[in-house]
Design an enzyme around this catalytic site. Structure first.
Site, PDB file in Angstrom:
ATOM      1  N   ASP A  88       0.858  -1.186   0.000  1.00 30.46           N
ATOM      2  CA  ASP A  88       0.000   0.000   0.000  1.00 30.46           C
ATOM      3  C   ASP A  88       0.893   1.234   0.000  1.00 30.46           C
ATOM      4  O   ASP A  88       2.055   1.172   0.434  1.00 30.46           O
ATOM      5  CB  ASP A  88      -0.929   0.014   1.231  1.00 30.46           C
ATOM      6  CG  ASP A  88      -0.172  -0.051   2.551  1.00 30.46           C
ATOM      7  OD1 ASP A  88       0.677  -0.948   2.686  1.00 30.46           O
ATOM      8  OD2 ASP A  88      -0.413   0.794   3.432  1.00 30.46           O
ATOM      9  N   GLU A 151      -0.040  -0.903   5.771  1.00 27.76           N
ATOM     10  CA  GLU A 151       1.007  -0.438   6.681  1.00 27.76           C
ATOM     11  C   GLU A 151       0.845   1.038   6.975  1.00 27.76           C
ATOM     12  O   GLU A 151       1.132   1.500   8.080  1.00 27.76           O
ATOM     13  CB  GLU A 151       2.392  -0.706   6.079  1.00 27.76           C
ATOM     14  CG  GLU A 151       3.536  -0.613   7.087  1.00 27.76           C
ATOM     15  CD  GLU A 151       4.045   0.793   7.324  1.00 27.76           C
ATOM     16  OE1 GLU A 151       4.666   1.013   8.377  1.00 27.76           O
ATOM     17  OE2 GLU A 151       3.815   1.686   6.486  1.00 27.76           O
TER      18      GLU A 151
HETATM   19 ZN   LIG Z   1       6.587   1.993   4.597  1.00 23.85          ZN
END
Ligand SMILES: [Zn+2]
Length: 469
Positions: A88, A151
């Protein structure tokens, strides 16, 4: 002796092709498009599936864990090594000179969102596995290259993954800096609730005070609206205050209502010393005004007297220093007040091993005991400090590889922020920014230097080889 960098460089076109394939998948979290099938939106999941498809085409064993995460499996043995990356990316923002999801090589740099955080480093670790296989070097332990999709926000991907999958014995996350990050501070926020109190006849009214967007950021802007005082004089004093402290701001007068604005400097909450806290600087200016509510007086006074510039927590009695991990840091991230409802101040602390939220709570309650406010520690979201000692074989091996391949000094490092490294009991962060790299993570025109990508891939290949002996 294998010349790791030469082996990687000889295959660089293939490495670029793998990386470009993943960079081309727009993978920003989009909550408005979220569904049970794609809990952070379709982009991150698509990037994960593209990565796993690529690995399958290359002949690797893969396994997907719902819409959240997946892994590539290599080797056999008793021990399990983990490498944790993410696909992501943060939102694109403005100011790009090229299409953020159509990578281009310019000036020996690869430009694209995610090139540096974290698709570049994750693909580098993946390519290292391919290189080892091509060189005929088998892994004598098992290895999971684990890929997450959340994340940059809530880490929901790793919550899901570790509920369903085996925890590695040790490993690293290629999502920060070389030489290594083997210490990450703990993290806890404290909420100060202030109930609006009776209005006295005398004194000015603090109509409102607003500063800060998120607890892990230093507030860039603060605004206070005050009525019922000699505004002309106050406006002059404000100009002098701004000049004295080299701050930017403005005041707008409208009858007996004055609106003060302060412009500080935003920074990450784990490094408050890099910012200028607009909230506490504005409160510091307002602290001599007599307000018609005890709650307003206390709100301003806490900010000005007990929190302003106390970045090591010493004003609250929570200061502490660990010889490797460093000091406690404190960020006043949010400060809001309204004369009808009262206010709230949210403070975020990063603390090394040796300090604890429980000890901090006692100290803070004692330091602020003269006030009527309610103090609440956000234990639900607290994180413990994480430290893997320098003499751990994992840390030693990774530092040795780094030093041998770069010729640069290898030493342990601690940070206030969090990486996936902390999810494994013996986990660290390892690259892929070098000490001389330009850090463009989360910025417009994000890039990874081609040389850094090649160097990181070579380091990961040797490190994986040694960790799986
Ligand atoms: Zn990162």
């Amino acid at each position: 002796m294998i010349s790791w960098l030469d082996e990687v460089t000889a295959r660089k076109e293939e490495l670029f092709a793998d990386l470009f394939r993943i960079l081309r998948v727009a993978s920003v979290r989009e909550d408005e498009l979220a569904s049970p099938d794609a809990p952070v939106g379709p982009g991150p999941k698509a990037a994960l599936e593209e990565f796993l498809a690529m690995a399958q085409e290359d002949g690797f064993q893969t396994k997907q864990f719902g819409p959240w995460a997946g892994r590539i499996e290599v080797g056999s043995g008793d021990q399990l090594v983990g490498i944790l990356g993410h696909v992501d990316v943060v939102p694109v923002g403005t100011g790009w000179e090229t299409d953020p999801f159509e990578p281009v090589i310019k000036d020996n740099r690869i430009y694209a969102r995610g090139a540096s955080d974290d698709k570049g480093p994750t693909v580098a670790a993946y390519f290292a596995l391919k290189l080892l296989r091509e060189l005929g070097l088998e892994l004598n332990q098992r290895l999971h290259l684990i890929i997450g999709t959340d994340e940059e926000s809530g880490w929901g991907c790793m919550d899901y993954y570790f509920k369903h999958a085996e925890m590695p014995d040790f490993g690293f996350s290629p999502d920060a800096d070389f030489p290594i990050i083997n210490g990450e501070k703990g993290n806890i926020s404290t909420h100060l609730h202030i109930k609006s109190s009776e209005v006295a006849e005398l004194g000015a009214t603090l109509e409102s005070f607003n500063a800060g967007l998120r607890v892990n950021m230093v507030p860039q802007d603060a605004k206070a609206v005050i009525s019922g005082l000699n505004t002309e004089e106050l406006a002059q004093n404000y100009a002098a205050y701004l000049e004295q402290h080299q701050l930017k701001g403005s005041v707008e007068l409208n009858g007996d209502v004055a609106t003060f604005e302060m412009v500080g400097k935003a920074a990450h909450g784990s490094t408050p010393e890099k910012g200028v806290n607009a909230a506490t600087f504005l409160a510091q200016f307002l602290k001599d005004i007599e307000f018609n509510q005890v709650s307003a007086q206390e709100f301003i006074q806490v900010l000005a007297e007990d929190l302003h510039l106390g970045l090591d927590g010493s004003k609250l009695g929570v200061q502490y220093e660990h010889e490797v991990m460093g000091q406690v840091s404190m960020n006043v991230g949010i400060a809001n007040y309204n004369h009808l409802e009262g206010g709230q101040i949210v403070i975020n602390f990063r603390f090394p091993t040796g300090q604890t939220p429980e000890k901090m709570e006692i100290a803070i309650k004692d330091a602020l005991k003269s006030y009527q406010l309610e103090i609440e520690m956000a234990y639900d979201h607290a994180k413990e400090p994480h430290y893997v000692p320098a003499d751990d074989p994992l840390v030693k091996t990774l530092l040795d590889v780094y030093a041998r391949q770069t010729g640069l000094p290898a030493h342990e490092m601690s940070i206030g922020g969090g990486t996936y490294g902390r999810l494994m009991p013996r986990g660290v962060a390892y690259g892929a920014l070098f000490p001389d790299s330009i850090d463009t993570m989360h910025q417009a025109n994000e890039f990874i230097a081609v040389d850094d990508l090649l160097r990181a891939t070579a380091i990961y290949a040797e490190a994986i080889y040694l960790l799986t002996r």
